[in-house]
Design an enzyme around this catalytic site. Structure first.
Site, PDB file in Angstrom:
ATOM      1  N   THR A 172       1.059  -1.188   0.186  1.00 49.19           N
ATOM      2  CA  THR A 172      -0.053  -0.034  -0.001  1.00 49.19           C
ATOM      3  C   THR A 172       0.864   1.161  -0.106  1.00 49.19           C
ATOM      4  O   THR A 172       1.886   1.088   0.841  1.00 49.19           O
ATOM      5  CB  THR A 172      -0.967   0.037   1.328  1.00 49.19           C
ATOM      6  OG1 THR A 172      -1.353   1.303   1.345  1.00 49.19           O
ATOM      7  CG2 THR A 172      -0.294  -0.327   2.542  1.00 49.19           C
ATOM      8  N   ILE A 173       0.534   2.142  -0.795  1.00 44.82           N
ATOM      9  CA  ILE A 173       1.541   3.398  -0.852  1.00 44.82           C
ATOM     10  C   ILE A 173       1.259   3.996   0.401  1.00 44.82           C
ATOM     11  O   ILE A 173       2.007   5.037   0.822  1.00 44.82           O
ATOM     12  CB  ILE A 173       1.094   4.338  -1.984  1.00 44.82           C
ATOM     13  CG1 ILE A 173      -0.346   5.003  -2.027  1.00 44.82           C
ATOM     14  CG2 ILE A 173       1.353   3.457  -3.498  1.00 44.82           C
ATOM     15  CD1 ILE A 173      -0.612   6.148  -3.197  1.00 44.82           C
ATOM     16  N   ASP A 174       0.335   3.782   1.197  1.00 46.50           N
ATOM     17  CA  ASP A 174      -0.032   4.508   2.245  1.00 46.50           C
ATOM     18  C   ASP A 174       1.000   4.441   3.471  1.00 46.50           C
ATOM     19  O   ASP A 174       1.235   4.829   4.724  1.00 46.50           O
ATOM     20  CB  ASP A 174      -1.174   4.405   2.990  1.00 46.50           C
ATOM     21  CG  ASP A 174      -2.481   5.244   2.343  1.00 46.50           C
ATOM     22  OD1 ASP A 174      -1.985   5.475   1.230  1.00 46.50           O
ATOM     23  OD2 ASP A 174      -3.559   5.270   2.629  1.00 46.50           O
ATOM     24  N   ARG A 180       3.121  32.187  -6.171  1.00 45.22           N
ATOM     25  CA  ARG A 180       1.466  31.644  -5.611  1.00 45.22           C
ATOM     26  C   ARG A 180       2.015  30.674  -4.326  1.00 45.22           C
ATOM     27  O   ARG A 180       3.099  30.201  -4.332  1.00 45.22           O
ATOM     28  CB  ARG A 180       1.090  30.895  -6.729  1.00 45.22           C
ATOM     29  CG  ARG A 180       0.135  31.629  -7.482  1.00 45.22           C
ATOM     30  CD  ARG A 180      -0.453  30.884  -8.732  1.00 45.22           C
ATOM     31  NE  ARG A 180      -1.234  31.752  -9.446  1.00 45.22           N
ATOM     32  CZ  ARG A 180      -1.280  31.683 -10.660  1.00 45.22           C
ATOM     33  NH1 ARG A 180      -1.019  30.694 -11.544  1.00 45.22           N
ATOM     34  NH2 ARG A 180      -2.161  32.578 -11.508  1.00 45.22           N
ATOM     35  N   GLU A 187      -4.677  13.385   2.287  1.00 46.74           N
ATOM     36  CA  GLU A 187      -6.040  13.488   2.001  1.00 46.74           C
ATOM     37  C   GLU A 187      -6.720  13.224   3.355  1.00 46.74           C
ATOM     38  O   GLU A 187      -8.250  13.714   3.489  1.00 46.74           O
ATOM     39  CB  GLU A 187      -6.501  12.636   1.177  1.00 46.74           C
ATOM     40  CG  GLU A 187      -6.108  11.004   1.421  1.00 46.74           C
ATOM     41  CD  GLU A 187      -6.386   9.797   0.469  1.00 46.74           C
ATOM     42  OE1 GLU A 187      -6.884  10.051  -0.429  1.00 46.74           O
ATOM     43  OE2 GLU A 187      -6.068   8.682   0.781  1.00 46.74           O
ATOM     44  N   ARG A 221      -3.214  28.097  -5.219  1.00 44.32           N
ATOM     45  CA  ARG A 221      -3.903  26.999  -6.072  1.00 44.32           C
ATOM     46  C   ARG A 221      -3.693  25.824  -5.327  1.00 44.32           C
ATOM     47  O   ARG A 221      -2.934  25.478  -4.682  1.00 44.32           O
ATOM     48  CB  ARG A 221      -3.144  26.963  -7.357  1.00 44.32           C
ATOM     49  CG  ARG A 221      -2.959  28.078  -8.210  1.00 44.32           C
ATOM     50  CD  ARG A 221      -4.308  28.282  -9.011  1.00 44.32           C
ATOM     51  NE  ARG A 221      -4.501  29.468  -9.793  1.00 44.32           N
ATOM     52  CZ  ARG A 221      -4.965  30.868  -9.623  1.00 44.32           C
ATOM     53  NH1 ARG A 221      -5.371  30.932  -8.245  1.00 44.32           N
ATOM     54  NH2 ARG A 221      -5.012  31.645 -10.473  1.00 44.32           N
ATOM     55  N   GLN A 241      -0.165   8.966  -8.169  1.00 42.69           N
ATOM     56  CA  GLN A 241       1.055   8.617  -7.175  1.00 42.69           C
ATOM     57  C   GLN A 241       1.036   7.153  -7.084  1.00 42.69           C
ATOM     58  O   GLN A 241       1.971   6.409  -6.584  1.00 42.69           O
ATOM     59  CB  GLN A 241       0.394   8.834  -5.587  1.00 42.69           C
ATOM     60  CG  GLN A 241       0.561  10.439  -5.233  1.00 42.69           C
ATOM     61  CD  GLN A 241      -0.341  10.827  -4.206  1.00 42.69           C
ATOM     62  OE1 GLN A 241       0.120  10.786  -2.973  1.00 42.69           O
ATOM     63  NE2 GLN A 241      -1.638  10.793  -4.272  1.00 42.69           N
TER      64      GLN A 241
HETATM   65  O1  F6P Z   1      -3.951   2.634  -1.797  1.00 39.08           O
HETATM   66  C1  F6P Z   1      -4.628   3.367  -0.711  1.00 39.08           C
HETATM   67  C2  F6P Z   1      -5.110   4.531  -1.067  1.00 39.08           C
HETATM   68  O2  F6P Z   1      -4.234   5.076  -1.749  1.00 39.08           O
HETATM   69  C3  F6P Z   1      -5.668   5.499  -0.125  1.00 39.08           C
HETATM   70  O3  F6P Z   1      -4.871   6.463   0.429  1.00 39.08           O
HETATM   71  C4  F6P Z   1      -6.962   6.276  -0.781  1.00 39.08           C
HETATM   72  O4  F6P Z   1      -7.722   6.768   0.025  1.00 39.08           O
HETATM   73  C5  F6P Z   1      -7.296   5.286  -1.622  1.00 39.08           C
HETATM   74  O5  F6P Z   1      -6.259   4.222  -1.862  1.00 39.08           O
HETATM   75  C6  F6P Z   1      -8.081   5.377  -3.135  1.00 39.08           C
HETATM   76  O6  F6P Z   1      -8.433   4.224  -3.502  1.00 39.08           O
HETATM   77  P1  F6P Z   1      -9.342   4.161  -4.946  1.00 39.08           P
HETATM   78  O7  F6P Z   1      -8.358   3.781  -5.936  1.00 39.08           O
HETATM   79  O8  F6P Z   1     -10.404   3.189  -4.539  1.00 39.08           O
HETATM   80  O9  F6P Z   1      -9.857   5.361  -5.328  1.00 39.08           O
END
Ligand code: F6P
Length: 367
Positions: free
Chosen positions: A145-147, A182, A242, A286, A294
């Site tokens: 997971t990128i998280d 900006r 986010e 902006r 990502q």
């Molecule tokens: O991969 C995890 C994640 O990147 C979260 O940070 C993000 O909220 C979610 O995936 C977005 O996923 P989806 O591809 O379902 O829009």
């Protein structure tokens, strides 16, 4: 002895998954290791994650062709160089309380003759894997997971590639931010954990980092930006996860329902911050959401290497009958952690150790 291994990727895609599959197949099908292991492996890819295991009709050839893919070295030879997942993925939840398909999955795994299932997933997919393990499925998990919010491991696949994308994109934004004097608010992913913002922010040298683990005060953000402007800086960059939120408020969600696991789709906090800056100062602001950019692109060398190590380790775990566990990186070593422990607690940023809550910046400790 013969053994058939299934492999699937579930949840959000990321760079490094294909590398896992490449090296898993290369290790499992290594002829020299057959006498050492005493096992002749067959590997079969499952298409589109849990969805494939729910949809497949193992006794129908057309369905097998649609939802499974026998893998060999020739097929996966070049996969490690590409991002995303060649097996496809989905966010379906087999334990959805409105329509529980977990028994069907067990039945299909049985009919497919799977002796073990390798699941490449994040928190939600590995929760499913753990529940299926408790119901009797022989599961080995791989963290992706990128998280980077999974417990029980210091690394999850895709994170390094995503941090590199954030860094490159912020380099690009600096040019236009400087030309126009900006403020740019850049929103990156990170639902519960701020690792992408923290490490992406460190790498790109942004001026303010906002993470889900510490609720921020908008007046302070504006004050910090105004101080920079007064000090003669032409532009500033704010990087926000986010999942970051204003003190006392909920995160900002999109209005498009929830995913299969009941999560709202996050997004919009960056836009809110940019609007506040524009409303309350004479600075132009902006907003850019990096979103799925990502998760795309080519895997970095690090993600390819980690994918390789995780894939090889998964095969070793199957040989050792180490089921119900996740391959993990712990203090520089490839090892494994019981899924139960992995899922006990998310891996979040330790604010005291890594984050300056006064200036919304990194404390510059090594992570
Ligand atoms: O991969 C995890 C994640 O990147 C979260 O940070 C993000 O909220 C979610 O995936 C977005 O996923 P989806 O591809 O379902 O829009």
């Amino acid at each position: 002895m013969k053994a058939k291994v299934g492999v699937l990727s579930a949840g959000g895609d990321c760079a490094g998954i294909n590398s896992v599959i490449h090296w898993l197949v290369y290790s499992a099908l290594d002829k020299d290791l057959v006498p050492v292991r005493g096992i002749m492996f067959k590997v079969i890819g499952i298409i589109d994650g849990w969805k494939g295991l729910m949809e497949v009709k193992p006794d129908k050839k057309a369905s097998l062709n649609r939802w499974t893919m026998p893998l060999n070295k020739e097929i996966v030879r070049t996969w490690d160089r590409y991002g995303g997942t060649r097996l496809g993925t989905s966010r379906m939840n087999p334990f959805d309380p409105r329509d529980d398909k977990s028994d069907l999955i067990l039945e299909n795994c049985n009919k497919l003759g799977l002796d073990a299932l390798v699941v490449i997933g994040g928190v939600n997919s590995l929760t499913v894997a753990y529940k299926l393990y408790k119901k009797g499925l022989k599961v080995v998990a791989i963290p992706k997971t990128i998280d980077k919010d999974l417990g029980g491991t210091d690394y999850t696949l895709g994170f390094d590639s995503a941090v590199n994308i954030i860094t490159e994109d912020i380099d690009r934004l600096r040019i236009t931010a400087g030309s126009h004097s900006r403020i740019f608010v850049v929103e990156c992913m990170g639902r519960s954990a701020g690792w992408l913002a923290l490490e992406g922010g460190e790498a790109s040298g942004v001026d303010i980092i906002l993470i889900p683990e510490h609720d921020f005060v908008i007046e302070r953000v504006i004050e910090l930006l105004s101080m920079r402007r007064k000090g003669g800086e032409r532009y500033s960059i704010v990087l926000v996860s986010e999942g970051a939120k204003l003190r006392g408020m909920e995160p900002i969600y999109e209005r498009r329902g929830r995913d299969g696991f009941g999560h709202y789709y996050l997004g919009g906090i960056g836009g809110f911050i940019a609007e506040e800056i524009q409303k309350n100062t004479n600075m132009e602001a902006r907003y850019v959401a990096l979103r799925h950019l990502q998760r795309g692109g080519t895997p970095t060398a690090y993600d390819r290497r980690m994918g390789r190590k995780f894939g090889v380790a998964a095969v070793d775990m199957i040989v050792g009958e180490d089921f119900g566990r996740m391959v993990s990186l712990t203090q520089g070593e490839i090892t494994s952690t019981p899924l139960k422990k992995v899922l006990d607690k998310l891996h979040l940023v330790d604010v005291e150790k890594f984050y300056n809550t006064l200036n919304y910046q990194s404390l510059d400790q090594i992570v």
